[in-house]
Design a protein around this motif. Structure first.
Motif, PDB file in Angstrom:
ATOM      1  N   PHE A 132      -0.870  10.898  -4.183  1.00  0.00           N
ATOM      2  CA  PHE A 132      -0.697   9.858  -3.164  1.00  0.00           C
ATOM      3  C   PHE A 132      -1.998   9.634  -2.398  1.00  0.00           C
ATOM      4  N   MET A 133      -2.636  10.728  -1.976  1.00  0.00           N
ATOM      5  CA  MET A 133      -3.872  10.606  -1.197  1.00  0.00           C
ATOM      6  C   MET A 133      -4.963   9.907  -2.002  1.00  0.00           C
ATOM      7  N   ILE A 134      -5.011  10.198  -3.301  1.00  0.00           N
ATOM      8  CA  ILE A 134      -6.016   9.544  -4.150  1.00  0.00           C
ATOM      9  C   ILE A 134      -5.753   8.034  -4.215  1.00  0.00           C
ATOM     10  N   GLN A 135      -4.498   7.665  -4.495  1.00  0.00           N
ATOM     11  CA  GLN A 135      -4.163   6.231  -4.596  1.00  0.00           C
ATOM     12  C   GLN A 135      -4.425   5.512  -3.272  1.00  0.00           C
ATOM     13  N   TYR A 136      -3.944   6.130  -2.197  1.00  0.00           N
ATOM     14  CA  TYR A 136      -4.025   5.481  -0.882  1.00  0.00           C
ATOM     15  C   TYR A 136      -5.481   5.413  -0.401  1.00  0.00           C
ATOM     16  N   GLY A 137      -6.217   6.488  -0.638  1.00  0.00           N
ATOM     17  CA  GLY A 137      -7.631   6.501  -0.270  1.00  0.00           C
ATOM     18  C   GLY A 137      -8.426   5.455  -1.047  1.00  0.00           C
ATOM     19  N   ASP A 138      -8.155   5.358  -2.350  1.00  0.00           N
ATOM     20  CA  ASP A 138      -8.821   4.338  -3.168  1.00  0.00           C
ATOM     21  C   ASP A 138      -8.493   2.941  -2.649  1.00  0.00           C
TER      22      ASP A 138
ATOM     23  N   LEU B  51      -7.499   7.960   8.289  1.00  0.00           N
ATOM     24  CA  LEU B  51      -6.276   7.183   8.062  1.00  0.00           C
ATOM     25  C   LEU B  51      -5.333   7.839   7.059  1.00  0.00           C
ATOM     26  N   SER B  52      -5.894   8.357   5.953  1.00  0.00           N
ATOM     27  CA  SER B  52      -5.016   8.776   4.857  1.00  0.00           C
ATOM     28  C   SER B  52      -4.356  10.123   5.120  1.00  0.00           C
ATOM     29  N   ALA B  53      -4.882  10.886   6.077  1.00  0.00           N
ATOM     30  CA  ALA B  53      -4.251  12.173   6.372  1.00  0.00           C
ATOM     31  C   ALA B  53      -3.432  12.100   7.657  1.00  0.00           C
ATOM     32  N   TYR B  54      -3.299  10.887   8.223  1.00  0.00           N
ATOM     33  CA  TYR B  54      -2.638  10.756   9.515  1.00  0.00           C
ATOM     34  C   TYR B  54      -1.203  11.292   9.463  1.00  0.00           C
TER      35      TYR B  54
ATOM     36  N   HIS C  63       0.760  -4.428  -8.308  1.00  0.00           N
ATOM     37  CA  HIS C  63       1.318  -4.744  -6.984  1.00  0.00           C
ATOM     38  C   HIS C  63       0.417  -4.202  -5.877  1.00  0.00           C
ATOM     39  N   LEU C  64      -0.078  -2.984  -6.097  1.00  0.00           N
ATOM     40  CA  LEU C  64      -1.034  -2.395  -5.161  1.00  0.00           C
ATOM     41  C   LEU C  64      -2.271  -3.288  -5.083  1.00  0.00           C
ATOM     42  N   ASN C  65      -2.701  -3.774  -6.226  1.00  0.00           N
ATOM     43  CA  ASN C  65      -3.889  -4.631  -6.267  1.00  0.00           C
ATOM     44  C   ASN C  65      -3.695  -5.916  -5.454  1.00  0.00           C
ATOM     45  N   PHE C  66      -2.495  -6.470  -5.504  1.00  0.00           N
ATOM     46  CA  PHE C  66      -2.246  -7.685  -4.712  1.00  0.00           C
ATOM     47  C   PHE C  66      -2.530  -7.421  -3.226  1.00  0.00           C
TER      48      PHE C  66
ATOM     49  N   LEU D 236       0.834  -1.205   0.000  1.00  0.00           N
ATOM     50  CA  LEU D 236       0.000   0.000   0.000  1.00  0.00           C
ATOM     51  C   LEU D 236       0.867   1.252   0.000  1.00  0.00           C
ATOM     52  N   ILE D 237       1.637   1.472   1.060  1.00  0.00           N
ATOM     53  CA  ILE D 237       2.357   2.750   1.177  1.00  0.00           C
ATOM     54  C   ILE D 237       3.414   2.914   0.075  1.00  0.00           C
ATOM     55  N   ILE D 238       4.310   1.977  -0.033  1.00  0.00           N
ATOM     56  CA  ILE D 238       5.402   2.152  -1.008  1.00  0.00           C
ATOM     57  C   ILE D 238       4.863   2.160  -2.434  1.00  0.00           C
ATOM     58  N   GLU D 239       3.940   1.263  -2.743  1.00  0.00           N
ATOM     59  CA  GLU D 239       3.396   1.248  -4.111  1.00  0.00           C
ATOM     60  C   GLU D 239       2.617   2.529  -4.417  1.00  0.00           C
TER      61      GLU D 239
END
Ligand code: PL3
Ligand code: FE2
Ligand code: FE2
Length: 230
Positions: free
Chosen positions: A201-207, A222-225, A146-149, A111-114
């Motif tokens: 980043f926020m869009i990817q991580y939030g999705d 979570l995503s703005a922590y 990779h994110l999908n995995f 999640l984070i790195i991808e």
């Protein structure tokens, strides 16, 4: 498609090459760490061993691709800087792996790195030199898979993973904002704006959090922590 995003960019200028020596190194180191992390995850998740080894091999190819981007611009990547750049996430991944915390390892890598990589590559593509753009376009497609995995595994184990995801997010997301602050100037010199990187980043991580099963309220939290403290 030809892009004329930043016609004033001179890829052979000292300013550009100096910034590239660090950003290119970060990306090379990130791909190397991703390679190692997926090998470790393959050991931790025997049911997905072969899939994860396949992902780890993709990461080595990405690394080679970005090394060629640096050579193409006659830039020597500053690998020492890049290692220290990743030290926090690296240590947290190693500690989690040693404790068998697969949820934390997946959050850090898949999640984070991808998401960080996808955001960086998306913002880089329109302002990259032609050689690097082609390479990066190929790489970013892989990163989505990779994110999908990570999303799929965490979705299937959502209830059992929720508490550990919250804790891992709290521990690791602030590191992302610190890392972004460290490269803000270099990214600027390569025509990549910090706001655009944060936004993507926020869009990817939030999705990703949404796909895993978190509700909108949780996603916001979570995503703005750690963002405001950064
Ligand atoms: C996982 O497959 C790859 C991990 C790479 C992480 C890259 C993070 C890059 C952050 C630097 C922001 C500037 C953008 C540079 C784009 C080439
Ligand atoms: Fe990669
Ligand atoms: Fe990846």
């Amino acid at each position: 498609m030809s892009q004329v995003a930043a016609p004033e960019l001179d890829f052979s200028s000292e300013v550009y090459k100096d910034a590239y020596s660090r950003i290119n190194a970060i990306v090379i180191e990130g791909e190397q760490e991703a390679h190692e992390n997926y090998i470790r995850l393959a050991e931790m998740l025997p049911d997905f061993h072969d899939d994860l080894v396949r992902l780890s091999k993709m990461e080595s190819r990405h690394k080679k691709g970005f090394e060629s981007c640096g050579r193409n611009l006659k830039v020597t990547p500053d690998m020492e800087f890049a290692k220290s750049f990743f030290a926090g996430l690296h240590r947290n991944f190693q500690e989690a792996a040693a404790e068998g915390k697969v949820v934390t390892c997946l959050l850090i890598q898949s999640l984070i790195i991808e998401c960080f990589a996808i955001a960086a590559y998306n913002i880089y593509i329109p302002v990259a030199d032609d050689f690097a753009r082609k390479i990066t376009e190929g790489v970013v497609k892989d990163e989505y898979s990779h994110l999908n995995f990570g999303e799929v595994w965490l979705k299937e184990n959502f209830e059992a993973s929720k508490a550990e995801l919250e804790e891992a997010n709290r521990q690791n997301l602030p590191l992302v904002w610190k890392m972004l602050n460290q490269v803000e100037n270099d990214a600027e010199n390569m025509a990549m704006g910090k706001d655009a990187l944060v936004e993507d980043f926020m869009i990817q991580y939030g999705d990703a959090l949404s796909n895993i099963g978190f509700n909108t309220r949780d996603i916001m939290r979570l995503s703005a922590y750690g963002l405001r403290a950064a």
